[in-house]
Design an enzyme around this catalytic site. Structure first.
Site, PDB file in Angstrom:
ATOM      1  CD  GLN A 113      38.355 -26.116 -13.669  1.00  0.00           C
ATOM      2  OE1 GLN A 113      39.564 -26.081 -13.502  1.00  0.00           O
ATOM      3  NE2 GLN A 113      37.486 -25.896 -12.691  1.00  0.00           N
ATOM      4  CE  LYS A 162      48.785 -28.423 -14.522  1.00  0.00           C
ATOM      5  NZ  LYS A 162      47.785 -29.330 -13.914  1.00  0.00           N
ATOM      6  CG  MET A 469      21.032   4.947  -7.597  1.00  0.00           C
ATOM      7  SD  MET A 469      20.657   6.661  -7.173  1.00  0.00           S
ATOM      8  CE  MET A 469      22.287   7.240  -6.683  1.00  0.00           C
TER       9      MET A 469
HETATM   10  C1  LIG Z   1      26.703  -5.544 -10.172  1.00  0.00           C
HETATM   11  C2  LIG Z   1      25.600  -4.560 -10.245  1.00  0.00           C
HETATM   12  N1  LIG Z   1      24.320  -4.970 -10.346  1.00  0.00           N
HETATM   13  C3  LIG Z   1      23.317  -4.078 -10.400  1.00  0.00           C
HETATM   14  C4  LIG Z   1      23.570  -2.747 -10.361  1.00  0.00           C
HETATM   15  C5  LIG Z   1      22.424  -1.733 -10.451  1.00  0.00           C
HETATM   16  N2  LIG Z   1      22.376  -0.944  -9.203  1.00  0.00           N
HETATM   17  C6  LIG Z   1      22.899   0.290  -9.108  1.00  0.00           C
HETATM   18  S1  LIG Z   1      22.760   0.948  -7.591  1.00  0.00           S
HETATM   19  C7  LIG Z   1      21.951  -0.400  -7.033  1.00  0.00           C
HETATM   20  C8  LIG Z   1      21.477  -0.479  -5.601  1.00  0.00           C
HETATM   21  C9  LIG Z   1      22.608  -0.551  -4.643  1.00  0.00           C
HETATM   22  O1  LIG Z   1      22.096  -0.880  -3.384  1.00  0.00           O
HETATM   23  P1  LIG Z   1      22.940  -0.657  -2.107  1.00  0.00           P
HETATM   24  O2  LIG Z   1      24.274  -1.255  -2.244  1.00  0.00           O
HETATM   25  O3  LIG Z   1      22.148  -1.065  -0.906  1.00  0.00           O
HETATM   26  O4  LIG Z   1      23.203   0.900  -2.108  1.00  0.00           O
HETATM   27  P2  LIG Z   1      22.218   2.123  -1.803  1.00  0.00           P
HETATM   28  O5  LIG Z   1      21.846   2.706  -3.101  1.00  0.00           O
HETATM   29  O6  LIG Z   1      21.050   1.581  -1.038  1.00  0.00           O
HETATM   30  O7  LIG Z   1      23.079   3.033  -0.999  1.00  0.00           O
HETATM   31  C10 LIG Z   1      21.787  -1.338  -8.043  1.00  0.00           C
HETATM   32  C11 LIG Z   1      21.076  -2.613  -7.891  1.00  0.00           C
HETATM   33  C12 LIG Z   1      24.925  -2.352 -10.284  1.00  0.00           C
HETATM   34  N3  LIG Z   1      25.292  -1.070 -10.284  1.00  0.00           N
HETATM   35  N4  LIG Z   1      25.901  -3.267 -10.196  1.00  0.00           N
END
Ligand SMILES: Cc1ncc(C[n+]2csc(CCOP(=O)(O)OP(=O)(O)O)c2C)c(N)n1
Ligand SMILES: [Mg+2]
Lengths: 556, 176
Positions: A113, A162, A469
């Site tokens: 770790q 630690k 998105m």
């Molecule tokens: C940790 C992370 N991984 C990937 C992304 C790329 N990303 C941006 S928006 C999105 C979709 C988000 O989906 P959801 O939470 O269902 O929101 P919605 O857009 O459908 O409201 C992704 C995958 C990100 N912003 N953060």
């Protein structure tokens, strides 16, 4: 004087800094610290994943203005903090992260770790420490809080082996700080402000562009005075949301990619941009070369490195936003504003191009509007994606520190733990995470944290069955090839909530939205509402990446 | 693109060089040369960095360096008000006939021979980047077996020092 252990000294130092709560998760190398926490006065909130500890500390910090504290064990515990630390770094959130480390004699030998967390977090912390001597514990804690919370705030990580926590010392908490390499600007340059004032007095089409720095420096009322004195419209960035009342007639909402048309038009037509605590992010400026082409730019920021980093600046003002804004108002208040015609134009744009959506079926925007109507004073946190943009567009904030979001890094999974942190910091507030179905699943395990620690937050999932998105970009720019963005029916969120001992509600019809929200808030328990919204609703308007911000698409 | 020489005074602590080199690589700044060593003050190290870039880049370099807590002060050394040197050690292959030719070149450049064997010489040369490049070019005809050079180091001319531009408060402890 009696000697105490490094772990005791750590806790005592945190008490000296006024820390009331720590978000964390235990493990081997922090056992001595956790043993001290067992009967310390500081509250410990046990999370279910260290990432959530960092986000919760971040939400706590943004909601309260105090420095958030999180703790994790060495190796995987420490690396699990990394996303949370990077998120806080991008949004200038004061955070102190404490990590355990393997005993000094084992460092460098790939011990069990062991992870070089100071090396890993070098680019995402304002500063970090590896404590090599127990005598340094009080000084380092003192410095860490000072660095995290002053100037442009940011996360500071302290890695403690630690055996340092079990060594002993004579404890004395230092009064003074001696950091010759760290001198956050104290005053503001009055000469620069005079020049800024001259520009303001000559301007006919000014726009105030306010960012998160205004909230950080508690400068909202100074911003309001300046805006009302010079009668300039105010656009607030995602991080600046709440710095200026969204309901104020001079408010023109958010700029940039999903900003209001009238904010973007105003910027493009402006003859003077007054940027305060904002950093000309590409999501705001679009194509930088065509950003505010006719405007001179005044840039007020406490971080000199932000000035001139992206945009060309005519008048740089380094200093605290609050001091700068109040002085600036003093310098211009004798003159009558000449912005009447400009405000008329903006008013016409507002009437002609309001934020709008078609009201058929259960629309995500409508859910946000209902939250706003019922709980205008709530603290809103968001996840990332469409949900975040709809929250920014349709929730009207009237006070700072009530809109908490991952702006810079755009971290999915941020909103729920941040809501927990905000609620812990401001227990009397109604705290609602406006979430996406994808994002929520990135930290849904924190339902256990909310239930066990009795932190009644509401998660309003705008469930579209998509990584919405990304799907929106695929629809617009990748011929609707929905590669890996369909997450329909991944989980029954109601049952998930119930499995954790939280409340789960589901809403499919617009007429049930408000009743469900009331039920959730009135329950005073952690609660998820699964809003089954129109699946393919898009965030509109939209400026495509790399376009000028007046090249705006209207999306159905 | 312009070259700029910076003297960066830093806390003499482990890890500082990693902070600085990490900053340069992640921000995409170009380091042409870097030399680090202790100074007249035990607790301060001095890093001489040569960066290339326009004025805007230079300004960002300075500002970003200044954000590092362990960076105490940065001074720019303009070519006309400073002196600078680099040092190179060059191992040249020689035989009975070429040995004296190499030694002649070494003389002309006011370099020195610091190691001699039957089939090689080590030449030590200090000077500007250009001078070192010239001797390297001339010696290459004999076959350079191995070569090492330091980064550039520089000082202000006359009584001026890098610390002169340091704000006075920097010397005093800050009170909360
Ligand atoms: C940790 C992370 N991984 C990937 C992304 C790329 N990303 C941006 S928006 C999105 C979709 C988000 O989906 P959801 O939470 O269902 O929101 P919605 O857009 O459908 O409201 C992704 C995958 C990100 N912003 N953060
Ligand atoms: Mg979704």
């Amino acid at each position: 004087m009696a000697e105490i252990t490094g772990a005791e000294a750590l806790i005592e130092s945190l008490e000296n800094e006024g820390v009331e709560v720590i978000f964390g998760y235990p493990g081997g190398s922090v056992l001595p610290i956790y043993d001290e926490l067992y009967d310390a006065s500081i509250r410990h909130v046990l999370v279910r994943h260290e990432q959530a500890a960092a986000h919760a500390a971040d939400g706590y910090a943004q909601a309260t203005g105090r420095t958030g504290v999180c703790i994790a064990t060495s190796g995987p515990g420490a690396t699990n903090l990394v996303t949370g630390i990077a998120t806080a770094y991008m949004d200038s959130v004061p955070l102190v992260a404490i990590t355990g480390q393997v005993p000094r004699s084992l460092i460098g030998g790939d011990a069990f770790q062991e992870a070089d967390i100071t090396g890993i977090t070098l680019p995402i912390t304002k500063h970090n420490y590896l404590v090599k001597d127990v005598e340094d514990v009080p000084r380092i804690i003192k410095e860490a809080f000072y660095i995290a919370s002053t100037g442009r705030p940011g996360p500071v990580l302290i890695d403690i082996p630690k055996d340092v926590t079990t060594d002993t010392l004579e404890f004395r908490y230092p009064q003074k700080i001696n950091l010759r390499g760290y001198m956050p600007p104290k005053g503001v340059d009055v000469e620069q402000l005079r020049e800024a004032a001259q520009l303001i007095l000559r301007s006919e089409r000014p726009v105030i562009y306010a960012g998160g720095g205004v909230i950080i420096s508690n400068a909202s009322s100074e911003l309001l005075s300046l805006a009302e004195t010079i009668m300039a419209p105010v656009t607030t960035t995602l991080m600046g949301k709440g710095a200026f009342p969204d309901t104020h007639p001079l408010s023109i909402g958010m700029p940039g990619m999903h900003g209001t048309k009238y904010a973007n038009y105003a910027i493009q037509e402006s003859d003077l941009i007054i940027a305060v605590g904002a950093r000309f992010d590409d999501r705001v400026t679009g194509k930088l070369e065509s950003f505010a082409p006719n405007a001179k730019i005044i840039h007020i920021d406490i971080d000199p490195a932000e000035i001139g980093k992206n945009a060309r600046v005519d008048i740089p003002v380094v200093g605290d936003a609050r001091a700068a804004l109040s002085r600036l108002t003093g310098l211009v208040k004798e003159e009558q504003p000449r912005t009447g015609a400009w405000l008329d134009r903006i008013k016409k744009w507002k009437e002609e191009f309001p934020l709008q959506y078609k009201r058929d079926g259960l629309k995500p925007q409508y859910v946000v509007e209902c939250i706003n109507e019922l709980y205008p004073d709530a603290i809103i946190t968001t996840e990332v994606g469409q949900n975040q943009m709809w929250a920014a567009q349709y929730f009207n904030c009237t006070r700072p520190r009530t809109f908490i979001t991952s702006g810079g890094l755009g971290t999915m999974g941020y909103g729920f733990p941040a809501a927990i942190g905000a609620k812990v910091g401001v227990p009397d507030a109604t705290v609602i995470d406006i979430a996406g179905d994808g994002s929520f699943q990135m930290n849904s395990q924190e339902l256990a944290t909310a239930v066990q620690n009795n932190v009644p937050v509401v998660v309003a999932i705008l469930n579209n069955g998509y990584l919405g998105m990304v799907r929106q970009w695929q629809e617009l720019f990748f011929e609707r090839r929905y590669s890996a963005t369909i997450i329909e029916e991944s989980v029954d969120f109601v049952k998930l909530a119930e499995a954790y001992g939280a409340i789960g509600l589901r809403v499919k019809e617009p007429e049930d939205v408000k009743a469900a929200l009331k039920e959730a808030v009135d329950s005073s328990r952690p609660c998820i509402i699964d809003f089954i919204v129109e699946r393919t609703e898009n965030v509109s308007p939209m400026v495509p990446a790399g376009a000028a911000i007046n090249e705006i698409l209207d999306l159905e | 693109m312009k070259r700029h020489t910076l003297a960066v005074l830093v806390e003499n602590k482990p890890g500082v060089l990693a902070r600085i080199s990490g900053l340069f690589s992640r921000r995409g700044f170009n380091i042409e040369s870097l030399a680090v060593g202790v100074t007249e003050k035990v607790d301060i190290s001095r890093i001489t960095i040569v960066v290339s870039g326009d004025d805007a880049v230079l300004e960002q370099v300075k500002k970003q360096l200044n954000k590092l807590i362990d960076v105490i002060h940065i001074a720019e050394l303009a070519p006309n008000s400073s002196v600078s040197r680099e040092l190179a050690l060059i191992k040249v292959g020689v035989d009975a006939t070429t040995r004296s030719m190499v030694m002649q070149i070494v003389d002309v450049f006011r370099a020195r021979i610091i190691d001699v064997s039957t089939d090689s010489l080590i030449v030590e040369v200090t000077g500007s980047k250009g001078k070192i490049a010239s001797i390297q070019r001339l010696l290459s005809q004999f076959g350079i077996k191995e070569m090492v050079r330091t980064g550039k180091v520089a000082l202000h001319r006359r009584s001026q020092t890098a610390a002169d531009t340091m704000p006075e408060e920097l010397q005093r402890p800050i009170e909360e």
